[in-house]
Design an enzyme around this catalytic site. Structure first.
Site, PDB file in Angstrom:
ATOM      1  CG  ASP A  89      -0.341  48.219   6.360  1.00 63.42           C
ATOM      2  OD1 ASP A  89       0.527  47.407   6.716  1.00 63.42           O
ATOM      3  OD2 ASP A  89      -0.135  49.507   6.384  1.00 63.42           O
ATOM      4  CD  GLU A 119       2.333  44.344   7.307  1.00 66.27           C
ATOM      5  OE1 GLU A 119       1.904  45.342   7.807  1.00 66.27           O
ATOM      6  OE2 GLU A 119       3.552  44.146   6.892  1.00 66.27           O
ATOM      7  CG  HIS A 122      -0.060  47.727  10.483  1.00 73.02           C
ATOM      8  ND1 HIS A 122       1.018  47.625   9.847  1.00 73.02           N
ATOM      9  CD2 HIS A 122      -0.020  47.739  12.037  1.00 73.02           C
ATOM     10  CE1 HIS A 122       1.820  47.174  10.898  1.00 73.02           C
ATOM     11  NE2 HIS A 122       1.224  47.452  12.101  1.00 73.02           N
ATOM     12  CE1 TYR A 126      -2.608  53.245   8.000  1.00 74.84           C
ATOM     13  CE2 TYR A 126      -2.714  51.265   6.956  1.00 74.84           C
ATOM     14  CZ  TYR A 126      -2.175  52.168   7.666  1.00 74.84           C
ATOM     15  OH  TYR A 126      -0.913  51.901   7.472  1.00 74.84           O
ATOM     16  CD  GLU A 186       7.160  45.663   5.992  1.00 77.57           C
ATOM     17  OE1 GLU A 186       6.985  46.669   6.652  1.00 77.57           O
ATOM     18  OE2 GLU A 186       6.148  44.740   5.608  1.00 77.57           O
ATOM     19  CD  GLU A 220       4.612  48.389   8.741  1.00 83.10           C
ATOM     20  OE1 GLU A 220       5.132  47.232   8.310  1.00 83.10           O
ATOM     21  OE2 GLU A 220       3.297  48.561   8.531  1.00 83.10           O
ATOM     22  CG  HIS A 223       6.730  43.866   9.519  1.00 88.37           C
ATOM     23  ND1 HIS A 223       5.491  44.544   9.148  1.00 88.37           N
ATOM     24  CD2 HIS A 223       6.418  43.264  10.773  1.00 88.37           C
ATOM     25  CE1 HIS A 223       4.746  44.366  10.152  1.00 88.37           C
ATOM     26  NE2 HIS A 223       5.254  43.564  11.164  1.00 88.37           N
TER      27      HIS A 223
END
Ligand SMILES: [Fe+2]
Ligand SMILES: [Fe+2]
Length: 345
Positions: A89, A119, A122, A126, A186, A220, A223
Site C-alpha cells: 500500500d 491506498e 489502507h 495498518y 491488485e 481493492e 482498483h
C-alpha cells in the site's frame, strides 16, 4: 516508443471527447464530468467515493486480546502478511501518481487520484492495527520485515523493479508493463493474505482486523476494475502494441506473479493454518489468475483449474455486500457505506 508526461498547461489541448485517449492523447487536463468519453470511469469514481471509510471507527480492543492467544504459526503469518500489505500500500500510494502523469483522460485521472488516496487510508489502517494489537517492539519488527525477511525482500524487489523500469525508461511498452503489474498487484498479491485473515475470522478470531481487511478488499476490488478498464481501452486504442510476442510477455508476467504468490502463501502459512493448506493456496491463486486473465480477454494460464477451491471466502468477503465485479454491476446498486457523524470529526 518513448512517451512524454502530459503537459500541465495545455491551452491547445482537445476538449472534444471524441479525440480523447487513455494514453498519448492531447488533454487540457480540465475535469469536466459532464463531458466524458469513458462513462465507466465516472461511475467508478462515484462508487469509489461512496466506499469512504475511517479505520479508527473499527474497534480493535478484542483483537489485542485475541492476538496474545494466537498460535505461534498464526501470529507469525499475521505479522508477515501485515508487513507485506504495509509495503504494497505504501508503494501504491507513492507510485500511482507516476502513472497518472501519463494518463490523458481526466475522468480516469480522477479515479487514479481517489485510488491513491485510498491506498494512503489502507496504510493508515495498518498503523492503527499495529498500535492497537501489538507491543511497540513487535510493531517495529513488523515495519522492518519487508527488508529483513529475505523472501519478502525478493518479492518486493520484483514488484518495484517493474515500476522503476517505467520511471527510468518511459516507453509505451513499459507503461503497459506497469499497468499490467498494477492489475496483478491488485488482483493477485493481496489474496493469500486476505484469505488468511478470513480463515482466522471463520474461527471467531481477530474480527476487528477482519473488518478492516473487508473494507480494504472492497477498495481493492474497485482498483482491480479500474486497471481492467484502463487495460481494455488501451488495447482497443493501440492494437499495434499488442503483438503476439508482447501479449505473451504480459501473460508471462502473470505466470511469474502466480508462482511468487503461491510460494509466498505457502511460506507464510507453513501448512499450519486450518483451511489453508498448500494445495488449496495453489489452486486458489491459479483460479484467481484465470479469472483476472479472462477479464482482460487474455488466454488463461491454468485451464485445468475451473473450480473455486474456497467458495466460502467469497461469501465471507461479500458480507458487506461487496460487489466483486464492477463491470457487471448495475449503476444504481451502490449505496453509502457508512453513516458518518461529521460533528465528531
Ligand atoms: Fe490498498
Ligand atoms: Fe489498491
Amino acid at each position: 516508443m518513448e512517451i512524454h508526461k502530459k503537459k500541465l498547461f495545455n491551452e491547445l489541448g482537445d476538449r472534444d471527447w471524441g479525440k480523447r485517449r487513455i494514453i498519448g492523447g492531447n488533454t487540457t487536463n480540465l475535469i469536466e464530468l459532464n463531458n466524458v468519453k469513458y462513462d465507466w470511469a465516472t461511475r467508478m469514481y462515484r462508487t469509489m467515493m461512496n466506499n469512504f471509510w475511517i479505520p479508527e471507527e473499527v474497534p480493535l480492543a478484542q483483537d489485542a486480546k485475541d492476538y496474545k492467544n494466537l498460535s505461534s504459526a498464526e501470529r507469525q503469518s499475521y505479522d508477515k502478511i501485515i508487513s507485506f500489505l504495509i509495503f504494497l500500500d505504501s508503494l501504491q500510494t507513492t507510485n500511482l501518481p507516476n502513472i497518472n502523469d501519463f494518463i490523458t483522460a481526466p475522468e480516469v485521472n480522477l479515479c487514479i487520484t481517489v485510488q491513491t488516496f485510498q491506498e494512503a487510508v489502507h496504510s493508515q489502517s495498518y498503523s492503527y492495527i499495529l498500535d492497537s494489537v501489538c507491543s511497540a517492539d513487535v510493531r517495529d519488527q513488523i515495519y522492518n520485515q519487508w527488508r529483513e525477511d529475505q523472501h519478502l525482500l525478493k518479492r518486493n524487489r520484483f514488484i518495484t523493479d517493474l515500476y522503476e523500469r517505467f520511471i527510468e525508461q518511459p516507453t509505451e511498452e513499459n507503461l503497459l508493463r506497469t499497468i499490467m503489474a498494477n492489475y496483478i498487484l491488485e488482483g493477485i498479491y493481496f489474496y493469500s493474505g486476505f484469505s488468511f485473515f478470513y480463515c482466522l475470522g471463520r474461527q471467531g478470531k481477530m474480527l476487528g482486523t477482519v473488518s478492516v481487511i473487508k473494507y480494504i478488499q472492497r477498495d481493492e476490488l474497485t482498483h482491480l476494475s479500474l486497471f481492467q478498464g484502463i487495460m481494455r481501452e488501451v488495447r482497443k486504442e493501440n492494437p499495434h502494441l499488442f503483438t503476439p510476442q508482447f501479449t505473451e510477455e504480459l501473460r508471462g508476467m502473470m505466470r511469474t506473479a502466480v508462482e511468487h504468490e503461491i510460494s509466498w502463501g505457502q511460506y507464510i502459512t507453513q501448512n499450519q493454518i486450518e483451511g489453508l493448506s498448500d494445495e488449496i493456496i495453489e489452486l486458489y491463486i491459479k483460479y484467481l489468475s484465470n479469472q483476472r486473465m479472462q477479464k482482460l480477454g487474455f488466454e488463461v494460464l491454468y485451464p485445468e483449474v475451473t473450480e473455486h477451491p474456497m467458495k466460502w471466502v467469497e461469501s465471507f468477503s461479500n458480507m458487506n455486500g461487496i460487489k466483486t465485479d464492477f463491470f457487471e454491476q448495475k449503476v444504481t446498486t451502490y449505496s453509502k457505506s457508512a453513516n458518518l457523524n461529521w460533528d465528531e470529526l
